[in-house]
Design a protein around this motif. Sequence first.
Motif, PDB file in Angstrom:
ATOM      1  N   LEU A  93       0.868  -0.952   0.036  1.00  0.00           N
ATOM      2  CA  LEU A  93      -0.628  -0.727   0.031  1.00  0.00           C
ATOM      3  C   LEU A  93       1.060   1.342  -0.039  1.00  0.00           C
ATOM      4  CD1 LEU A  93      -2.074  -1.233   2.600  1.00  0.00           C
ATOM      5  CD2 LEU A  93      -2.982  -1.493   0.347  1.00  0.00           C
ATOM      6  N   ILE A  94       0.334   2.183  -1.363  1.00  0.00           N
ATOM      7  CA  ILE A  94       1.395   3.410  -0.627  1.00  0.00           C
ATOM      8  C   ILE A  94       0.355   4.732   0.092  1.00  0.00           C
ATOM      9  CG2 ILE A  94       1.366   5.632  -2.014  1.00  0.00           C
ATOM     10  CD1 ILE A  94       2.133   3.704  -4.893  1.00  0.00           C
ATOM     11  N   PHE A  95       0.802   4.956   1.473  1.00  0.00           N
ATOM     12  CA  PHE A  95       0.064   5.442   2.171  1.00  0.00           C
ATOM     13  C   PHE A  95       0.696   7.357   2.310  1.00  0.00           C
ATOM     14  CE2 PHE A  95       0.151   7.306   6.553  1.00  0.00           C
ATOM     15  CZ  PHE A  95      -0.962   6.458   6.891  1.00  0.00           C
ATOM     16  N   VAL A  96      -0.318   8.105   2.040  1.00  0.00           N
ATOM     17  CA  VAL A  96      -0.211   9.440   1.740  1.00  0.00           C
ATOM     18  C   VAL A  96      -0.669  10.468   3.123  1.00  0.00           C
ATOM     19  CG1 VAL A  96      -0.398  11.439   0.301  1.00  0.00           C
ATOM     20  CG2 VAL A  96      -0.318   9.360  -0.794  1.00  0.00           C
ATOM     21  N   ALA A  97      -0.144  11.503   3.632  1.00  0.00           N
ATOM     22  CA  ALA A  97      -0.372  12.373   4.642  1.00  0.00           C
ATOM     23  C   ALA A  97      -0.763  13.688   4.326  1.00  0.00           C
ATOM     24  CB  ALA A  97       0.785  12.059   6.064  1.00  0.00           C
ATOM     25  N   PRO A  98      -1.478  14.660   3.950  1.00  0.00           N
ATOM     26  CA  PRO A  98      -1.286  15.653   3.534  1.00  0.00           C
ATOM     27  C   PRO A  98      -0.997  16.414   4.342  1.00  0.00           C
ATOM     28  CG  PRO A  98      -3.129  14.970   3.381  1.00  0.00           C
ATOM     29  CD  PRO A  98      -2.434  13.550   3.758  1.00  0.00           C
ATOM     30  N   ASP A  99      -0.598  18.548   5.230  1.00  0.00           N
ATOM     31  CA  ASP A  99      -1.002  18.875   6.170  1.00  0.00           C
ATOM     32  C   ASP A  99      -2.341  19.093   6.058  1.00  0.00           C
ATOM     33  OD1 ASP A  99      -0.285  20.466   8.141  1.00  0.00           O
ATOM     34  OD2 ASP A  99       1.247  22.119   6.945  1.00  0.00           O
ATOM     35  N   THR A 100      -2.293  19.820   7.762  1.00  0.00           N
ATOM     36  CA  THR A 100      -4.228  20.374   7.557  1.00  0.00           C
ATOM     37  C   THR A 100      -4.693  21.587   7.101  1.00  0.00           C
ATOM     38  OG1 THR A 100      -3.291  20.691  10.109  1.00  0.00           O
ATOM     39  CG2 THR A 100      -3.892  18.175   9.638  1.00  0.00           C
ATOM     40  N   SER A 101      -3.336  22.153   7.116  1.00  0.00           N
ATOM     41  CA  SER A 101      -3.903  23.598   6.449  1.00  0.00           C
ATOM     42  C   SER A 101      -2.794  24.090   5.728  1.00  0.00           C
ATOM     43  CB  SER A 101      -4.201  24.843   8.154  1.00  0.00           C
ATOM     44  OG  SER A 101      -2.945  24.613   8.069  1.00  0.00           O
ATOM     45  N   PRO A 102      -3.119  25.748   5.257  1.00  0.00           N
ATOM     46  CA  PRO A 102      -2.223  26.696   4.391  1.00  0.00           C
ATOM     47  C   PRO A 102      -1.278  26.620   5.431  1.00  0.00           C
ATOM     48  CG  PRO A 102      -3.812  27.624   4.473  1.00  0.00           C
ATOM     49  CD  PRO A 102      -4.493  26.136   4.617  1.00  0.00           C
ATOM     50  N   ARG A 103      -0.079  27.250   5.099  1.00  0.00           N
ATOM     51  CA  ARG A 103       0.546  28.115   6.267  1.00  0.00           C
ATOM     52  C   ARG A 103       2.085  28.754   5.467  1.00  0.00           C
ATOM     53  NH1 ARG A 103       0.629  24.768  11.059  1.00  0.00           N
ATOM     54  NH2 ARG A 103      -0.457  22.516  10.249  1.00  0.00           N
ATOM     55  N   GLY A 104       2.444  29.590   6.028  1.00  0.00           N
ATOM     56  CA  GLY A 104       3.709  30.534   5.813  1.00  0.00           C
ATOM     57  C   GLY A 104       2.540  32.094   6.670  1.00  0.00           C
ATOM     58  N   GLU A 105       3.949  33.156   5.330  1.00  0.00           N
ATOM     59  CA  GLU A 105       4.524  34.451   5.740  1.00  0.00           C
ATOM     60  C   GLU A 105       2.534  34.896   5.212  1.00  0.00           C
ATOM     61  OE1 GLU A 105       6.236  38.331   5.027  1.00  0.00           O
ATOM     62  OE2 GLU A 105       7.512  36.181   4.402  1.00  0.00           O
ATOM     63  N   GLY A 106       2.116  35.776   6.092  1.00  0.00           N
ATOM     64  CA  GLY A 106       0.707  36.085   5.920  1.00  0.00           C
ATOM     65  C   GLY A 106      -1.331  35.840   4.917  1.00  0.00           C
ATOM     66  N   VAL A 107      -0.459  34.230   5.644  1.00  0.00           N
ATOM     67  CA  VAL A 107      -2.279  33.264   5.865  1.00  0.00           C
ATOM     68  C   VAL A 107      -2.371  33.969   7.161  1.00  0.00           C
ATOM     69  CG1 VAL A 107      -2.685  30.813   6.133  1.00  0.00           C
ATOM     70  CG2 VAL A 107      -0.337  31.573   4.151  1.00  0.00           C
ATOM     71  N   PRO A 108      -4.007  34.444   7.356  1.00  0.00           N
ATOM     72  CA  PRO A 108      -4.621  34.628   8.097  1.00  0.00           C
ATOM     73  C   PRO A 108      -4.526  33.056   9.740  1.00  0.00           C
ATOM     74  CG  PRO A 108      -5.876  34.562   6.551  1.00  0.00           C
ATOM     75  CD  PRO A 108      -4.417  33.843   5.979  1.00  0.00           C
TER      76      PRO A 108
END
Length: 211
Positions: A93-108
């Motif tokens: 099985l291939i297992f994929v885990a994304p982040d839970t939100s955008p991040r970075g400068e300017g992201v509210p």
Amino acid sequence: MLIANNLHITPAREAKVMAFETVSLNRSYGGVQGVYRHASRETKTPMTFSVYVPPLQTGARLPVVWYLSGLTCTHANVTEKGEFRRACAELGLIFVAPDTSPRGEGVPGDPKGAYDFGLGAGFYVNAAQEPFAKNYRMWSYVTAELPALVAEEFPVDAKRQSILGHSMGGHGALTIALTFPDRYRAASAPRRWADTLATTRRHGDATTRLR
């Protein structure tokens, strides 16, 4: 397409311009655990995700499991703390885990700094109000943009997919699976957000301790 080769992930087409950068690669149970970063057109930010590719024969395409994490998490929580790799290696099985939100400068984030809104709490939905609507497009990211990227770059069999998640991710997994019933063979939520909502109604602030 990318194929696992010892500790390296190598492009099957040498002339192809890579759509993302490799953050790290580690060998595990004969496969490769990778962490990657790319510029997302949906969130307008860099996004990081992890993919475990088990040992496989050249030319093979494998089923893919999508894992959605809960509040305050990143891709790293399950990647570093969860031991799914042995089972994935054994089952192919291939297992994929994304982040839970955008991040970075300017992201509210939440103006009051609440943990359950904003950064680390994208809820896998597309925000409809400003200032969040520009970056918080996690529904489109996890249902369209990232699957297309993974399908292009990794040896996945798009006809054999499943999705699961924990807490906030459980809610995301169930709503996505119900919206796209023909896409996923299975869906599960070991700790559903619905449970948290029900507990909130019964016990108020006790959910903070139970979550």
